[in-house]
Scaffold this motif. Sequence first.
Motif, PDB file in Angstrom:
ATOM      1  N   THR A  95       0.823  -1.211   0.000  1.00  0.00           N
ATOM      2  CA  THR A  95       0.000   0.000   0.000  1.00  0.00           C
ATOM      3  C   THR A  95       0.853   1.256   0.000  1.00  0.00           C
ATOM      4  O   THR A  95       0.590   2.210  -0.746  1.00  0.00           O
ATOM      5  CB  THR A  95      -0.927  -0.010   1.236  1.00  0.00           C
ATOM      6  N   PHE A  96       1.914   1.275   0.811  1.00  0.00           N
ATOM      7  CA  PHE A  96       2.765   2.459   0.876  1.00  0.00           C
ATOM      8  C   PHE A  96       3.558   2.653  -0.411  1.00  0.00           C
ATOM      9  O   PHE A  96       3.925   3.784  -0.749  1.00  0.00           O
ATOM     10  CB  PHE A  96       3.722   2.362   2.068  1.00  0.00           C
ATOM     11  N   GLY A 160      -6.006   0.835   4.805  1.00  0.00           N
ATOM     12  CA  GLY A 160      -5.499  -0.404   4.210  1.00  0.00           C
ATOM     13  C   GLY A 160      -4.329  -0.969   4.982  1.00  0.00           C
ATOM     14  O   GLY A 160      -4.230  -2.184   5.193  1.00  0.00           O
ATOM     15  N   THR A 161      -3.443  -0.075   5.447  1.00  0.00           N
ATOM     16  CA  THR A 161      -2.284  -0.529   6.218  1.00  0.00           C
ATOM     17  C   THR A 161      -2.710  -1.136   7.543  1.00  0.00           C
ATOM     18  O   THR A 161      -2.185  -2.172   7.965  1.00  0.00           O
ATOM     19  CB  THR A 161      -1.338   0.659   6.469  1.00  0.00           C
ATOM     20  N   PHE A 285       1.978  -8.944  -3.644  1.00  0.00           N
ATOM     21  CA  PHE A 285       2.399  -7.574  -3.915  1.00  0.00           C
ATOM     22  C   PHE A 285       3.163  -6.978  -2.741  1.00  0.00           C
ATOM     23  O   PHE A 285       4.167  -6.286  -2.930  1.00  0.00           O
ATOM     24  CB  PHE A 285       1.167  -6.725  -4.242  1.00  0.00           C
ATOM     25  N   ALA A 286       2.710  -7.273  -1.521  1.00  0.00           N
ATOM     26  CA  ALA A 286       3.356  -6.699  -0.341  1.00  0.00           C
ATOM     27  C   ALA A 286       4.793  -7.185  -0.172  1.00  0.00           C
ATOM     28  O   ALA A 286       5.665  -6.431   0.277  1.00  0.00           O
ATOM     29  CB  ALA A 286       2.541  -7.025   0.911  1.00  0.00           C
ATOM     30  N   SER A 363       7.512  -5.534   8.633  1.00  0.00           N
ATOM     31  CA  SER A 363       8.000  -4.680   7.541  1.00  0.00           C
ATOM     32  C   SER A 363       7.125  -3.444   7.376  1.00  0.00           C
ATOM     33  O   SER A 363       7.634  -2.323   7.211  1.00  0.00           O
ATOM     34  CB  SER A 363       8.040  -5.487   6.240  1.00  0.00           C
ATOM     35  N   ILE A 364       5.810  -3.618   7.438  1.00  0.00           N
ATOM     36  CA  ILE A 364       4.887  -2.491   7.260  1.00  0.00           C
ATOM     37  C   ILE A 364       5.027  -1.501   8.412  1.00  0.00           C
ATOM     38  O   ILE A 364       5.049  -0.275   8.197  1.00  0.00           O
ATOM     39  CB  ILE A 364       3.446  -3.008   7.149  1.00  0.00           C
ATOM     40  N   ILE A 365       5.130  -1.996   9.637  1.00  0.00           N
ATOM     41  CA  ILE A 365       5.273  -1.100  10.781  1.00  0.00           C
ATOM     42  C   ILE A 365       6.595  -0.350  10.702  1.00  0.00           C
ATOM     43  O   ILE A 365       6.681   0.839  11.062  1.00  0.00           O
ATOM     44  CB  ILE A 365       5.157  -1.902  12.090  1.00  0.00           C
TER      45      ILE A 365
END
Length: 743
Positions: A95-96, A160-161, A285-286, A363-365
Amino acid sequence: MDLESPSPASESRPSKAYRTTLLLAYQSFGVVYGDLCISPIYVFKSTFSGKLRLHEEDVEIFGVLSLVFWTLTLIALFKYIIFVLGADDNGEGGTFALYSLMCRNSKMGLLSTPHAAHEHLTAYKLEPHLEETRTSLSIKKFIEKSQTSRLVLLLFVLLGTSMVIGDGVLTPTMSVVSAVSGLRIKAPELHENYTVLISCIILVGLFALQHYGTHRVGFLFAPILISWLLCISGIGIYNTIMWNPGVVRALSPHYIYYFFKKAGKDGWSSLGGLVLCITGAEAMFADLGHFSNLSIRIAFTAVVYPCLVVAYMGEAAYLSKHRKDLQQSFFKALPEGVFWPVFVIATLATVVGSQAIISATFSIISQCRALGCFPRVRIVHTSNHIHGQIYIPEVNWLLMLSCLMVTIGFRDASMIGNAYGLAVITVMLVTSCLMFLVITTVWRRSVLVALLFTVTFGSLESLYLSASIAKVHHGGWLPLLISLIILMVMFTWHYGTVKKREFEQQNKVSLDRLLSVSPSLGLVRVPGVCLVYSNVTNGVPPMFAHFVTNFPAFHRVLIFLCLQTLTVPKVPLDERFLIGRIGPPDSGLFRCIVRYGYKDGRLESYELENQLLLRVAQFLQQEGGRGSSTNGAMSVISEPCTLVVGAPGGADGGPKRVQFKGVEAAAEEELSQEAWELMEEREAGVSYMMGHTHVVAHESSPFLKKLAIDGVYGFLRRNSRSSAVSLGIPHSSLVEVGTVYRV
């Protein structure tokens, strides 16, 4: 006629690329597809858990199979594999990544850091696309001019995140509970409390192993998933031939029409469970940054997709002859002789699938933290070779506690599935909507193409979302609650951080004013170098002005240091440091902007000190070569300067060699007098200065602002890691200036 034979180098280059791609495709099985591949355990069970259990004819079973097949084909294969994987941000996905693409191509983002010098970065130079259309310009201008639109876009991205982070709670719970429930097939008298206890033990063990890092067990992951795929595809072929070969006809989409015609509203309600067949598709994708587009496409189309289709087909064939086994269809469909081996592999596969989403959550955080949307937490790099493999202790234990609470509180895999489905489909719908902006403003394609993509996939996802929302009272409220809490934390932290930076920009002091009042203050310059950390890129930060007025002394060499995270995945090392002089040449004042990408790791204080001072020395060398100072101008310093000081001072009266551990010199040449003085001051000692700020809302602020700043943001700041600890600054060399910011 002799033909010229190709050189060995030209022969080996393509073959090496093929081997690398195939190796990445093999490794992706253990990281990307774990969640997607374990879905057959619970899809039919969750789909027939509601009122659809009243419809157990072949039409309903074949209709569900047809829905599973076309959902996998349209969303997983067409949407993600063919289209979305092409929207990578310099090899990064998620998303980012979509948001950062839009931020760099326009002023639609609120996380971008405007600075003229950033436009010259290699990462900012996008590949040439088509000329911008009138529609693309209109969309850009509308969002750029409207602060509300930019805020809504950021909230949409954070939604989304937060849903992806919520998956970090629901995926391990759903996977482990569904696998362990297979024990009750062979031991019907086993009480539910024992399956819950076993699930909790597995979850505790899973999270307890996280600090070792995925690289230590990475070689085990891919073989487990490949073994699992071979098992379910082999059993699927066996069940299809054994029970109902005619199930192949269900791949025709007209069975979907018959399904809804007969099941009606109950069929629509069952879509909330059927959506679980694509859980994990967003991970393709992520997790793109760890692999390549081609490797993920090869692994999915050649292995994962056909194996899953065959597995679902075999399960439907078995159910068409054993309708009473709908609630335990996967394990009931296993042949007697292979039950226990498959059960063990299934349990291991759920652990692998859980590991993938846990790593993705870390990873997202980490990305959110780098872009100022998450409180400072400790990030441990578990691999010396792969920077993306990280471990966050605080998040790990919070995830574990949340998983245990959900397992103990819900117990039933069907209710957990209702929550899980809502989180998954929300993330996919957010991606579809963001892709509309990417297609129009980044790729500059026709708005009709963007609408065709968004309407085709968005309408299908909206249908699933409506069915999932209808199950809010049956467990679907859980992801909404989790995402609401995470969204509140991220947005409040971002809001407080922005207000703090705005206060610093509005209250910064001009350097001329500071130098003009220096004689009246009786300023004293002490030996050494001081690195002043702040968010101000021009002028003097209010924290330093406050320090000087109360303690009129500072070091002979003063470097105002600003660490910025840009909306690019990575900034090359040779473009990271932006250095300039401020004030007259004899003032010893410099400014440095250190630029990071949201996937880059921060340099430790000692390494940053070495890199920075060497580049400042090289800046002085370049300035000396030009024969004039460049007050106010900033330059990119790509290589560290020399280590040989061109002035007497060595033991033998010759040039003095100053050693900087961990930094290699690019070349050796004589340093200028000013550069030599910088190195001498460095040997006298380096200190670090930063503000210990207390951000409070102004007395006249509205109640909501006081609640956000004084309540939530204040609580998060008090319970997160300090800036000095996060940057690894030694406590003995740190000067903290206490200040109060009333925003």
